[in-house]
Design a protein around this motif. Structure first.
Motif, PDB file in Angstrom:
ATOM      1  N   UNK A 133     106.625 -23.607  50.916  1.00  0.00           N
ATOM      2  CA  UNK A 133     107.918 -23.057  51.324  1.00  0.00           C
ATOM      3  C   UNK A 133     108.364 -22.025  50.295  1.00  0.00           C
ATOM      4  N   UNK A 134     108.647 -20.819  50.758  1.00  0.00           N
ATOM      5  CA  UNK A 134     109.148 -19.748  49.903  1.00  0.00           C
ATOM      6  C   UNK A 134     110.548 -19.371  50.391  1.00  0.00           C
ATOM      7  N   UNK A 135     111.540 -19.723  49.600  1.00  0.00           N
ATOM      8  CA  UNK A 135     112.934 -19.480  49.979  1.00  0.00           C
ATOM      9  C   UNK A 135     113.385 -18.078  49.555  1.00  0.00           C
ATOM     10  N   UNK A 136     114.217 -17.468  50.399  1.00  0.00           N
ATOM     11  CA  UNK A 136     114.905 -16.205  50.088  1.00  0.00           C
ATOM     12  C   UNK A 136     113.940 -15.047  49.834  1.00  0.00           C
ATOM     13  N   UNK A 137     113.063 -14.831  50.807  1.00  0.00           N
ATOM     14  CA  UNK A 137     112.080 -13.754  50.664  1.00  0.00           C
ATOM     15  C   UNK A 137     112.727 -12.373  50.580  1.00  0.00           C
ATOM     16  N   UNK A 138     113.963 -12.236  51.014  1.00  0.00           N
ATOM     17  CA  UNK A 138     114.645 -10.941  50.906  1.00  0.00           C
ATOM     18  C   UNK A 138     114.824 -10.527  49.450  1.00  0.00           C
ATOM     19  N   UNK A 139     114.711 -11.495  48.505  1.00  0.00           N
ATOM     20  CA  UNK A 139     114.797 -11.179  47.081  1.00  0.00           C
ATOM     21  C   UNK A 139     113.428 -11.099  46.412  1.00  0.00           C
ATOM     22  N   UNK A 140     112.377 -11.227  47.163  1.00  0.00           N
ATOM     23  CA  UNK A 140     111.034 -11.263  46.576  1.00  0.00           C
ATOM     24  C   UNK A 140     110.695  -9.927  45.922  1.00  0.00           C
ATOM     25  N   UNK A 141     110.000 -10.004  44.794  1.00  0.00           N
ATOM     26  CA  UNK A 141     109.543  -8.787  44.123  1.00  0.00           C
ATOM     27  C   UNK A 141     108.347  -8.210  44.873  1.00  0.00           C
ATOM     28  N   UNK A 142     107.962  -6.995  44.534  1.00  0.00           N
ATOM     29  CA  UNK A 142     106.882  -6.310  45.247  1.00  0.00           C
ATOM     30  C   UNK A 142     105.574  -7.079  45.136  1.00  0.00           C
ATOM     31  N   UNK A 143     105.266  -7.632  43.937  1.00  0.00           N
ATOM     32  CA  UNK A 143     104.010  -8.364  43.753  1.00  0.00           C
ATOM     33  C   UNK A 143     103.981  -9.611  44.632  1.00  0.00           C
ATOM     34  N   UNK A 144     105.099 -10.313  44.725  1.00  0.00           N
ATOM     35  CA  UNK A 144     105.145 -11.518  45.566  1.00  0.00           C
ATOM     36  C   UNK A 144     104.999 -11.161  47.040  1.00  0.00           C
ATOM     37  N   UNK A 145     105.589 -10.033  47.466  1.00  0.00           N
ATOM     38  CA  UNK A 145     105.431  -9.615  48.863  1.00  0.00           C
ATOM     39  C   UNK A 145     103.972  -9.311  49.171  1.00  0.00           C
ATOM     40  N   UNK A 146     103.294  -8.660  48.231  1.00  0.00           N
ATOM     41  CA  UNK A 146     101.878  -8.348  48.449  1.00  0.00           C
ATOM     42  C   UNK A 146     101.038  -9.618  48.493  1.00  0.00           C
ATOM     43  N   UNK A 147     101.327 -10.582  47.608  1.00  0.00           N
ATOM     44  CA  UNK A 147     100.583 -11.831  47.590  1.00  0.00           C
ATOM     45  C   UNK A 147     100.831 -12.629  48.870  1.00  0.00           C
ATOM     46  N   UNK A 148     102.057 -12.635  49.346  1.00  0.00           N
ATOM     47  CA  UNK A 148     102.386 -13.306  50.602  1.00  0.00           C
ATOM     48  C   UNK A 148     101.554 -12.730  51.749  1.00  0.00           C
ATOM     49  N   UNK A 149     101.523 -11.421  51.846  1.00  0.00           N
ATOM     50  CA  UNK A 149     100.754 -10.773  52.916  1.00  0.00           C
ATOM     51  C   UNK A 149      99.272 -11.132  52.799  1.00  0.00           C
ATOM     52  N   UNK A 150      98.736 -11.130  51.583  1.00  0.00           N
ATOM     53  CA  UNK A 150      97.334 -11.472  51.355  1.00  0.00           C
ATOM     54  C   UNK A 150      97.032 -12.896  51.829  1.00  0.00           C
ATOM     55  N   UNK A 151      97.891 -13.837  51.471  1.00  0.00           N
ATOM     56  CA  UNK A 151      97.650 -15.234  51.840  1.00  0.00           C
ATOM     57  C   UNK A 151      97.651 -15.423  53.355  1.00  0.00           C
ATOM     58  N   UNK A 152      98.629 -14.818  54.029  1.00  0.00           N
ATOM     59  CA  UNK A 152      98.715 -14.988  55.480  1.00  0.00           C
ATOM     60  C   UNK A 152      97.489 -14.386  56.157  1.00  0.00           C
ATOM     61  N   UNK A 153      97.036 -13.244  55.656  1.00  0.00           N
ATOM     62  CA  UNK A 153      95.888 -12.589  56.281  1.00  0.00           C
ATOM     63  C   UNK A 153      94.570 -13.304  55.977  1.00  0.00           C
ATOM     64  N   UNK A 154      94.437 -13.945  54.804  1.00  0.00           N
ATOM     65  CA  UNK A 154      93.155 -14.507  54.377  1.00  0.00           C
ATOM     66  C   UNK A 154      92.908 -15.931  54.836  1.00  0.00           C
ATOM     67  N   UNK A 155      93.970 -16.643  55.229  1.00  0.00           N
ATOM     68  CA  UNK A 155      93.744 -18.033  55.635  1.00  0.00           C
ATOM     69  C   UNK A 155      92.944 -18.074  56.934  1.00  0.00           C
ATOM     70  N   UNK A 156      92.001 -19.020  56.991  1.00  0.00           N
ATOM     71  CA  UNK A 156      91.141 -19.122  58.175  1.00  0.00           C
ATOM     72  C   UNK A 156      91.188 -20.525  58.782  1.00  0.00           C
ATOM     73  N   UNK A 157      90.745 -21.520  57.996  1.00  0.00           N
ATOM     74  CA  UNK A 157      90.717 -22.880  58.527  1.00  0.00           C
ATOM     75  C   UNK A 157      91.303 -23.888  57.535  1.00  0.00           C
ATOM     76  N   UNK A 158      92.044 -23.358  56.550  1.00  0.00           N
ATOM     77  CA  UNK A 158      92.684 -24.239  55.575  1.00  0.00           C
ATOM     78  C   UNK A 158      93.821 -25.019  56.237  1.00  0.00           C
ATOM     79  N   UNK A 159      94.049 -26.212  55.734  1.00  0.00           N
ATOM     80  CA  UNK A 159      95.182 -26.998  56.242  1.00  0.00           C
ATOM     81  C   UNK A 159      96.437 -26.571  55.467  1.00  0.00           C
ATOM     82  N   UNK A 160      96.929 -25.402  55.841  1.00  0.00           N
ATOM     83  CA  UNK A 160      98.024 -24.774  55.094  1.00  0.00           C
ATOM     84  C   UNK A 160      99.044 -24.189  56.067  1.00  0.00           C
ATOM     85  N   UNK A 161     100.323 -24.536  55.836  1.00  0.00           N
ATOM     86  CA  UNK A 161     101.424 -23.915  56.569  1.00  0.00           C
ATOM     87  C   UNK A 161     102.351 -23.258  55.551  1.00  0.00           C
ATOM     88  N   UNK A 162     102.585 -21.982  55.732  1.00  0.00           N
ATOM     89  CA  UNK A 162     103.497 -21.242  54.863  1.00  0.00           C
ATOM     90  C   UNK A 162     104.792 -20.997  55.636  1.00  0.00           C
TER      91      UNK A 162
END
Length: 672
Positions: A133-162
């Motif tokens: 859980x990542x709260x208040x993404x409207x305050x996220x820094x640029x690096x965190x936004x890039x990492x968030x995008x990377x994680x969502x795009x790279x997950x395939x069959x992991x038991x992970x909910x973001x």
């Protein structure tokens, strides 16, 4: 009111939204990773909904819950802050490249760092399902936004909910997260859940949960109306409605939260928002321009920022609306009185210069919600407009409403007396004005209003005389008139104007008082021509309505003195002004005068104004600028300006050529 219960606020409604989150978590358990973005304005209940999902996951015992918070850090948030917080619990249980990468991030490529985080979460997810859980993404820094995008795009069959929460009222058009949300929203594994404010029934249930008992229906409805279904706002208002807090004002803590959005705006936008608050929850552009008193380009910049940063919304093609009622309420309460006082000045100026419709619009925009003193004064302006435009009952209603300041009581009496005079009750008008004038002292803040009220009282007495009601013996009002004129002259001599000397309006009312006194005592026409001519010149500073009223009397006196053509010029000017003003009672009186003197309709003036047509007629007689000014009771300089405009409009290079063009085009048809 029962005390507010401690602990987490109750979860009310949100059945469908919670079902989406639980379904996504069940899918992640089975190896179908995904992401859910929960979006709503501040205070609507994003975090409470996500907390319910976390409770469900923890109660099940088969999910690792990781939570990170973005933080508003003014100049810039710390890189990866939400991930550092969220992944900290894994440091004790997992050896991964993330920790060394975090410590030596400057020496590693960003992709290596991102892969390290992916690997860490993948390892944890092999043991059991992970809810990140990542709260208040409207305050996220640029690096965190890039990492968030990377994680969502790279997950395939992991038991992970973001799951991420986003405050939509912060994500304006230029916000860097806006593009990220659009990109993520196109991915099949991403769901966007938008929370709506509570309905009225949900608000009441929520308040009951907070209070630990049912909340009276009227209280719940009132809170719902002010909070507009916002859970946080509703809770704060419930606290404020407890007996110990007094109830009515906006709670200070809540006001601070709401006003933080305004105070974060650029200075120009904040000033525009505070000005808009004077006009109501909705405000028309023209009214806002009057309230703000800003240059057009500055106003436009401020509006663009206020709309882009989601404090104001466009409301149709001609106005704006506060995004939330409490934004308006807090802005209105906090604003300095300058903007509202400026509205009063604007309304007064519009009335004096004859823009009656605009004066009414501004007065309606202020309404009773403004500071009482300003609302009172604006109501009086509206009463004057109503009297001048032929709505006597409306004038009396407005003048008898909020009015409680000394100056406003005096001007309200003038408005009601005006309505009485046009309504055929001059003696009642005179008595009303006499009562006020005789009660004024030099210590009274409204003592200079005695000039106007005295002049109008003399006019009402003269009206009564003209109607055949001259008091005892026909001249019974003369002693009263003499006393009134002496009173006006005395105020003019001994009054205490703020500027140190009597201004043009005050001097004009003294001239009107003398002219009305002459009318009351039945002075010869030649004396009336001189008196009313002075009064017309006295209002040359721009008081359109009063000038037209004086021209009516001047026209009447000129005809009686055997100067019919000059009288018709004045009559035509007064009729044109009354029509432009929408002054129906004055227009009717002028039409009656026109019938009595058998005046013809005015000749067409083509591109010229009514005043320019009058000047042109006198040019055709061969008069000089000074003579034109004397004939029309204008300054020579003003007459010269009119001549210049006539030449420009007709494309003429000389006065003779202008007359020739006018004769050929028919603009001077029927002129002598």
């Amino acid at each position: 009111m029962p005390p507010v219960a401690p602990g987490a606020p109750p979860l009310v409604g949100r059945t469908a939204e919670l079902a989406v989150l639980r379904a996504a978590l069940d899918a992640a358990r089975s190896g179908a990773p995904g992401a859910v973005l929960v979006e709503a304005d501040a205070g609507v209940g994003k975090s409470r909904l996500v907390a319910e999902l976390q409770r469900t996951a923890l109660d099940a015992g088969d999910v690792t819950v990781l939570v990170g918070h973005c933080a508003s850090a003014g100049g810039g948030a710390l890189p990866y802050l939400p991930f550092v917080e969220a992944l900290a619990p894994l440091q004790r249980d997992t050896t991964a490249a993330w920790w060394s990468a975090r410590d030596t991030a400057g020496e590693l490529a960003q992709l290596q760092l991102f892969d390290a985080v992916s690997g860490l979460l993948g390892t944890a997810a092999r043991e059991r399902c992970v809810l990140l859980v990542l709260e208040d993404l409207h305050w996220a820094d640029a690096a965190s936004r890039d990492l968030l995008t990377h994680l969502v795009r790279r997950t395939r069959d992991e038991r992970l909910l973001l799951v991420g929460t986003v405050r939509t009222d912060d994500v304006h058009r230029r916000h860097p997260l806006r593009a990220v949300l659009a990109e993520l929203g196109r991915l099949p594994a991403v769901r966007r859940v938008a929370l709506s404010p509570f309905t009225q029934d949900e608000t009441r249930a929520y308040l009951a949960g907070l209070a630990g008992a049912d909340v009276p229906g009227a209280t719940a409805r009132g809170i719902h109306a002010r909070a507009e279904g916002n859970a946080y706002y509703a809770g704060e208002l419930l606290l404020a409605s407890a007996p110990a807090r007094g109830g009515a004002p906006l709670p200070e803590a809540l006001a601070d939260v709401v006003l933080a959005r305004v105070e974060a705006l650029p200075a120009e936008a904040a000033e525009v928002v505070r000005a808009a608050a004077a006009g109501g929850r909705r405000v028309r552009h023209e009214l806002l321009r009057a309230a703000a008193g800003l240059e057009e380009d500055v106003l436009d910049r401020g509006l663009r920022d206020a709309v882009a940063l989601r404090v104001l919304d466009a409301d149709g093609a001609e106005g704006y609306r506060f995004r939330h009622a409490l934004l308006h309420e807090a802005s209105r309460t906090s604003r300095a009185p300058y903007g509202v006082q400026l509205l009063l000045l604007q309304a007064t100026a519009c009335f004096v210069t004859g823009r009656f419709a605009r004066a009414e619009e501004i007065a309606g925009g202020v309404g009773p919600q403004g500071p009482r003193a300003v609302a009172s004064a604006v109501a009086v302006v509206a009463a004057h407009v109503a009297a001048a435009t032929g709505h006597p009952e409306r004038a009396r209603e407005l003048a008898g409403g909020l009015v409680d300041e000394p100056f406003d009581r005096a001007t309200a009496a003038a408005a009601v007396a005006e309505a009485d005079r046009w309504d055929g009750h001059p003696r009642r008008a005179a008595q009303r004005l006499l009562d006020v004038v005789e009660g004024l002292t030099v210590e009274d803040p409204a003592h200079l209003m005695g000039l106007r009220l005295g002049a109008q009282a003399l006019g009402a007495l003269a009206d009564a005389r003209d109607a055949g009601d001259g008091g005892d013996g026909g001249d019974g009002d003369l002693p009263t008139g003499d006393r009134l004129l002496a009173r006006v002259e005395g105020i003019a001599r001994t009054g205490q104007p703020r500027a140190g000397a009597l201004g043009p309006e005050g001097r004009a009312w003294v001239l009107v008082a003398r002219a009305e006194h002459a009318r009351l005592r039945g002075a010869p026409p030649a004396e009336l021509v001189a008196a009313w001519g002075e009064a017309v010149r006295g209002f040359a500073h721009g008081a359109a309505y009063e000038a037209a009223r004086c021209r009516r009397r001047l026209a009447e006196a000129l005809v009686a003195a055997g100067r019919r053509e000059e009288g018709l010029v004045q009559l035509r000017a007064a009729r044109t002004a009354a029509a432009q003003l929408g002054a129906a009672p004055l227009a009717a009186a002028l039409e009656d005068l026109a019938r009595r003197v058998r005046a013809d309709p005015a000749a067409p003036a083509g591109p010229l104004t009514a005043r320019e047509a009058q000047v042109l007629e006198l040019l055709a007689e061969g008069l000089t600028n000074r003579q034109v000014g004397q004939r029309l009771f204008l300054a020579e300089k003003t007459a010269s300006v009119h001549v210049s405009r006539i030449l420009a409009k007709l494309g003429a290079s000389s006065r003779a050529e202008a007359v020739s063009i006018a004769l050929r085009s028919g603009m001077l048809a029927g002129s002598g």
